[in-house]
Motif scaffolding. Structure first.
Motif, PDB file in Angstrom:
ATOM      1  N   GLU A  97      54.025  26.375  47.836  1.00  0.00           N
ATOM      2  CA  GLU A  97      54.825  27.548  48.174  1.00  0.00           C
ATOM      3  C   GLU A  97      54.832  28.591  47.049  1.00  0.00           C
ATOM      4  O   GLU A  97      55.788  29.337  46.888  1.00  0.00           O
ATOM      5  N   LEU A  98      53.751  28.622  46.252  1.00  0.00           N
ATOM      6  CA  LEU A  98      53.633  29.629  45.196  1.00  0.00           C
ATOM      7  C   LEU A  98      53.510  31.003  45.833  1.00  0.00           C
ATOM      8  O   LEU A  98      52.704  31.202  46.741  1.00  0.00           O
ATOM      9  N   GLU A  99      54.306  31.949  45.337  1.00  0.00           N
ATOM     10  CA  GLU A  99      54.262  33.309  45.872  1.00  0.00           C
ATOM     11  C   GLU A  99      53.527  34.262  44.947  1.00  0.00           C
ATOM     12  O   GLU A  99      53.034  35.292  45.378  1.00  0.00           O
ATOM     13  N   GLN A 100      53.470  33.919  43.661  1.00  0.00           N
ATOM     14  CA  GLN A 100      52.742  34.759  42.714  1.00  0.00           C
ATOM     15  C   GLN A 100      52.317  33.947  41.509  1.00  0.00           C
ATOM     16  O   GLN A 100      52.851  32.870  41.257  1.00  0.00           O
ATOM     17  N   LEU A 101      51.350  34.491  40.785  1.00  0.00           N
ATOM     18  CA  LEU A 101      50.847  33.842  39.580  1.00  0.00           C
ATOM     19  C   LEU A 101      50.977  34.838  38.434  1.00  0.00           C
ATOM     20  O   LEU A 101      50.482  35.955  38.543  1.00  0.00           O
ATOM     21  N   PRO A 102      51.636  34.461  37.331  1.00  0.00           N
ATOM     22  CA  PRO A 102      51.695  35.361  36.175  1.00  0.00           C
ATOM     23  C   PRO A 102      50.277  35.669  35.697  1.00  0.00           C
ATOM     24  O   PRO A 102      49.408  34.805  35.746  1.00  0.00           O
ATOM     25  N   SER A 103      50.049  36.880  35.227  1.00  0.00           N
ATOM     26  CA  SER A 103      48.686  37.322  34.921  1.00  0.00           C
ATOM     27  C   SER A 103      47.968  36.443  33.901  1.00  0.00           C
ATOM     28  O   SER A 103      46.774  36.263  33.981  1.00  0.00           O
ATOM     29  N   GLY A 104      48.657  35.865  32.920  1.00  0.00           N
ATOM     30  CA  GLY A 104      47.974  35.071  31.909  1.00  0.00           C
ATOM     31  C   GLY A 104      48.094  33.570  32.114  1.00  0.00           C
ATOM     32  O   GLY A 104      47.833  32.803  31.199  1.00  0.00           O
ATOM     33  N   VAL A 105      48.473  33.157  33.312  1.00  0.00           N
ATOM     34  CA  VAL A 105      48.786  31.752  33.557  1.00  0.00           C
ATOM     35  C   VAL A 105      47.630  30.791  33.241  1.00  0.00           C
ATOM     36  O   VAL A 105      47.861  29.680  32.805  1.00  0.00           O
ATOM     37  N   PHE A 106      46.399  31.237  33.411  1.00  0.00           N
ATOM     38  CA  PHE A 106      45.256  30.355  33.157  1.00  0.00           C
ATOM     39  C   PHE A 106      44.482  30.751  31.890  1.00  0.00           C
ATOM     40  O   PHE A 106      43.390  30.256  31.660  1.00  0.00           O
ATOM     41  N   SER A 107      45.062  31.613  31.055  1.00  0.00           N
ATOM     42  CA  SER A 107      44.317  32.164  29.916  1.00  0.00           C
ATOM     43  C   SER A 107      43.943  31.116  28.864  1.00  0.00           C
ATOM     44  O   SER A 107      42.990  31.300  28.125  1.00  0.00           O
ATOM     45  N   GLY A 148      46.949  26.956  50.598  1.00  0.00           N
ATOM     46  CA  GLY A 148      48.173  26.520  51.252  1.00  0.00           C
ATOM     47  C   GLY A 148      49.445  26.972  50.557  1.00  0.00           C
ATOM     48  O   GLY A 148      50.470  26.306  50.648  1.00  0.00           O
ATOM     49  N   ASN A 149      49.395  28.090  49.870  1.00  0.00           N
ATOM     50  CA  ASN A 149      50.581  28.627  49.224  1.00  0.00           C
ATOM     51  C   ASN A 149      51.037  29.890  49.949  1.00  0.00           C
ATOM     52  O   ASN A 149      50.662  30.123  51.092  1.00  0.00           O
ATOM     53  N   ARG A 150      51.829  30.696  49.276  1.00  0.00           N
ATOM     54  CA  ARG A 150      52.325  31.946  49.878  1.00  0.00           C
ATOM     55  C   ARG A 150      51.829  33.145  49.091  1.00  0.00           C
ATOM     56  O   ARG A 150      52.513  34.161  48.998  1.00  0.00           O
ATOM     57  N   LEU A 151      50.643  33.013  48.509  1.00  0.00           N
ATOM     58  CA  LEU A 151      50.081  34.100  47.704  1.00  0.00           C
ATOM     59  C   LEU A 151      49.664  35.255  48.601  1.00  0.00           C
ATOM     60  O   LEU A 151      48.927  35.066  49.561  1.00  0.00           O
ATOM     61  N   LYS A 152      50.137  36.459  48.268  1.00  0.00           N
ATOM     62  CA  LYS A 152      49.754  37.664  49.014  1.00  0.00           C
ATOM     63  C   LYS A 152      48.689  38.444  48.263  1.00  0.00           C
ATOM     64  O   LYS A 152      47.897  39.153  48.840  1.00  0.00           O
ATOM     65  N   THR A 153      48.707  38.290  46.949  1.00  0.00           N
ATOM     66  CA  THR A 153      47.728  38.957  46.103  1.00  0.00           C
ATOM     67  C   THR A 153      47.568  38.146  44.824  1.00  0.00           C
ATOM     68  O   THR A 153      48.459  37.391  44.448  1.00  0.00           O
ATOM     69  N   VAL A 154      46.409  38.266  44.201  1.00  0.00           N
ATOM     70  CA  VAL A 154      46.126  37.580  42.945  1.00  0.00           C
ATOM     71  C   VAL A 154      45.300  38.540  42.104  1.00  0.00           C
ATOM     72  O   VAL A 154      44.434  39.236  42.620  1.00  0.00           O
ATOM     73  N   ASP A 155      45.576  38.580  40.808  1.00  0.00           N
ATOM     74  CA  ASP A 155      44.798  39.412  39.898  1.00  0.00           C
ATOM     75  C   ASP A 155      43.472  38.713  39.635  1.00  0.00           C
ATOM     76  O   ASP A 155      43.425  37.686  38.964  1.00  0.00           O
ATOM     77  N   GLY A 156      42.412  39.250  40.186  1.00  0.00           N
ATOM     78  CA  GLY A 156      41.094  38.646  40.034  1.00  0.00           C
ATOM     79  C   GLY A 156      40.630  38.574  38.591  1.00  0.00           C
ATOM     80  O   GLY A 156      39.797  37.747  38.235  1.00  0.00           O
ATOM     81  N   TYR A 201      39.690  27.365  45.359  1.00  0.00           N
ATOM     82  CA  TYR A 201      40.194  27.220  46.730  1.00  0.00           C
ATOM     83  C   TYR A 201      41.381  28.149  46.931  1.00  0.00           C
ATOM     84  O   TYR A 201      42.433  27.970  46.311  1.00  0.00           O
ATOM     85  N   LEU A 202      41.224  29.157  47.781  1.00  0.00           N
ATOM     86  CA  LEU A 202      42.263  30.167  48.001  1.00  0.00           C
ATOM     87  C   LEU A 202      42.662  30.302  49.470  1.00  0.00           C
ATOM     88  O   LEU A 202      43.472  31.158  49.801  1.00  0.00           O
ATOM     89  N   HIS A 203      42.110  29.463  50.352  1.00  0.00           N
ATOM     90  CA  HIS A 203      42.392  29.633  51.779  1.00  0.00           C
ATOM     91  C   HIS A 203      43.840  29.255  52.110  1.00  0.00           C
ATOM     92  O   HIS A 203      44.558  28.686  51.288  1.00  0.00           O
ATOM     93  N   ASN A 204      44.244  29.610  53.310  1.00  0.00           N
ATOM     94  CA  ASN A 204      45.607  29.342  53.807  1.00  0.00           C
ATOM     95  C   ASN A 204      46.687  29.988  52.941  1.00  0.00           C
ATOM     96  O   ASN A 204      47.687  29.372  52.601  1.00  0.00           O
ATOM     97  N   ASN A 205      46.452  31.238  52.596  1.00  0.00           N
ATOM     98  CA  ASN A 205      47.442  32.074  51.937  1.00  0.00           C
ATOM     99  C   ASN A 205      47.556  33.357  52.756  1.00  0.00           C
ATOM    100  O   ASN A 205      46.571  33.789  53.363  1.00  0.00           O
ATOM    101  N   PRO A 206      48.734  33.982  52.791  1.00  0.00           N
ATOM    102  CA  PRO A 206      48.924  35.203  53.593  1.00  0.00           C
ATOM    103  C   PRO A 206      48.489  36.453  52.829  1.00  0.00           C
ATOM    104  O   PRO A 206      49.315  37.228  52.352  1.00  0.00           O
ATOM    105  N   TRP A 207      47.195  36.663  52.693  1.00  0.00           N
ATOM    106  CA  TRP A 207      46.671  37.766  51.880  1.00  0.00           C
ATOM    107  C   TRP A 207      47.073  39.126  52.406  1.00  0.00           C
ATOM    108  O   TRP A 207      46.874  39.434  53.584  1.00  0.00           O
TER     109      TRP A 207
END
Length: 108
Positions: free
Chosen positions: A8-18, A30-38, A51-57
């Motif tokens: 149920e993640l709705e967003q990812l902080p920009s540096g989360v994987f830095s 399978g989360n609730r991501l609407k947008t992600v900073d590529g 894997y980014l499928h099943n999100n409400p882009w």
């Protein structure tokens, strides 16, 4: 490898994987991501599968960096055809890989 599916993640902080340059697989389906900073994926040179499928882009100007990254990456994406826009209405069910970054609008 990091799997964050169905959280149920709705967003990812920009540096989360830095600090994860060795990450080779990332599951965000399978989360609730609407947008992600590529741009955040650019810091993961070893990324092979994403894997980014099943999100409400939400396919507006905020998803441009993700669409651009998808066009440049050699990483395998969850079935590309499974990444679909849910909004705006005129782009509903369009595949993210078919979008043109320069044509994605945001309402002022």
């Amino acid at each position: 490898e990091l799997y964050l599916r169905n959280n149920e993640l709705e967003q990812l902080p920009s540096g989360v994987f830095s600090n994860m340059p060795n990450l080779s697989q990332l599951g965000l389906s399978g989360n609730r991501l609407k947008t992600v900073d590529g741009n955040m994926f650019g810091h993961m040179p070893e990324l092979k599968k994403l894997y980014l499928h099943n999100n409400p882009w939400q396919c507006d100007c905020n998803i441009i960096s993700l669409v651009r990254w998808m066009g440049q990456t050699k990483a395998t994406m969850s079935p590309r055809d499974a990444l679909k826009c849910v909004s705006p209405p005129q782009l509903k069910n369009k595949s993210l890989s078919s979008l043109q970054p320069g044509k994605l609008q945001c309402n002022a």
